[in-house]
Design a protein around this motif. Sequence first.
Motif, PDB file in Angstrom:
ATOM      1  N   ASP A  10       4.017   2.268  -2.244  1.00 36.37           N
ATOM      2  CA  ASP A  10       2.947   1.117  -2.146  1.00 36.37           C
ATOM      3  C   ASP A  10       2.776   0.558  -0.876  1.00 36.37           C
ATOM      4  OD1 ASP A  10       2.208  -1.637  -3.349  1.00 36.37           O
ATOM      5  OD2 ASP A  10       2.882  -0.620  -5.237  1.00 36.37           O
ATOM      6  N   ALA A  11       1.362   0.572  -0.769  1.00 37.33           N
ATOM      7  CA  ALA A  11       0.770   0.191   0.416  1.00 37.33           C
ATOM      8  C   ALA A  11       0.757   1.068   1.663  1.00 37.33           C
ATOM      9  CB  ALA A  11       1.320  -1.478   0.674  1.00 37.33           C
ATOM     10  N   SER A  46      -2.343  -3.446  -7.060  1.00 34.62           N
ATOM     11  CA  SER A  46      -1.496  -2.748  -7.363  1.00 34.62           C
ATOM     12  C   SER A  46      -1.684  -2.083  -8.637  1.00 34.62           C
ATOM     13  CB  SER A  46      -0.178  -3.309  -6.909  1.00 34.62           C
ATOM     14  OG  SER A  46       0.137  -3.186  -5.607  1.00 34.62           O
ATOM     15  N   TYR A  50      -2.367   1.514 -10.066  1.00 37.54           N
ATOM     16  CA  TYR A  50      -1.431   2.356 -10.788  1.00 37.54           C
ATOM     17  C   TYR A  50      -1.942   3.158 -11.806  1.00 37.54           C
ATOM     18  CZ  TYR A  50       2.412  -0.659  -8.511  1.00 37.54           C
ATOM     19  OH  TYR A  50       2.906  -1.569  -7.744  1.00 37.54           O
ATOM     20  N   ASP A 161       4.992  -2.319   0.933  1.00 36.97           N
ATOM     21  CA  ASP A 161       4.218  -3.447   0.649  1.00 36.97           C
ATOM     22  C   ASP A 161       4.817  -4.574   0.975  1.00 36.97           C
ATOM     23  OD1 ASP A 161       1.666  -4.170  -1.451  1.00 36.97           O
ATOM     24  OD2 ASP A 161       3.508  -5.340  -1.931  1.00 36.97           O
ATOM     25  N   ASP A 204      -1.148   3.665  -3.086  1.00 38.61           N
ATOM     26  CA  ASP A 204      -1.885   3.007  -4.060  1.00 38.61           C
ATOM     27  C   ASP A 204      -3.146   2.277  -3.444  1.00 38.61           C
ATOM     28  OD1 ASP A 204      -0.209   1.053  -3.130  1.00 38.61           O
ATOM     29  OD2 ASP A 204       0.079   0.158  -5.104  1.00 38.61           O
ATOM     30  N   HIS A 205      -2.838   1.770  -2.357  1.00 40.83           N
ATOM     31  CA  HIS A 205      -3.723   1.080  -1.370  1.00 40.83           C
ATOM     32  C   HIS A 205      -3.031   0.988   0.039  1.00 40.83           C
ATOM     33  CE1 HIS A 205      -1.052  -2.611  -1.869  1.00 40.83           C
ATOM     34  NE2 HIS A 205      -1.213  -1.991  -3.141  1.00 40.83           N
TER      35      HIS A 205
END
Length: 271
Positions: A10-11, A46, A50, A161, A204-205
Amino acid sequence: MNKVILVLSDALRYDTAVNQMGYLGHLVETNQASLYKVTGELPSMSRPMYETVHTGLPSSAHGITSNYVVRLSNQPNIFQIARQAGKVTAAAAYNWFSELYNRAPYDRVEDREVDDPALTIQHGRFYSEDDFPDVELFAAAAMLVRRFSPDYLLVHPMGMDYVGEKFSSDSPQYRKQAILQDILLANLVPEWLGRGYTILVTGDHGIDADGAHGGTTPEVREVPLFAVKPGRPGEGDTGETISMLQIAPTVLHLLGLPIPGTMKQPWVTVS
Ligand SMILES: [Zn+2]
């Protein structure tokens, strides 16, 4: 074999992954892995991403347009297609994955640890606090591999994240968290390759110096895709930029499963 582990960090920014993750960098520079730059879909949030990663659809098409759309996925997705084909599915992930593919809303007691062949994510270990330690998350993933040998495993750590939002992406904490995740991967990737898994590492980003994401800048859009295949050489740094919409068909192709008509982007031939 055709087994896949998708590490969705994540992130995890593209530039931070390339600069700080030295074990993965070693696999790339020795042509044991392939590296791509992924242009993320929008919004760079998020829960929408996903679902995009798992359906190959943009947010306006799958309908999970914000973090506050709390419901099951209603589009063909990796977990569903794999389970319907008789494959074993598993995830060590944030509880929003339970809400997208198993049951919504999430019940912190009933849903956090599931082993049920009728579920879309058959073996799930879910967490609901953003500061859940990456060390514990990767240990849960390693346990799932050894205990259940899933055909498709999602590994979803939240550390980048959490630290990025708290300290900014331009912080020692954020950079050191990438190093930690790289060390955790260095301890697990050799075992997973030995068990015949293809391993994909992506995000995811990204996240920016304000500790924010959601917008359109390269800092919040660009994530890496590292691909490592068992017993096969990689292509090193390919210099290619791919779409996040290509992740889902790529995973299905690796699993040897048919790609639904909703996934319109081509899979990436990770050699
Ligand atoms: Zn996220």
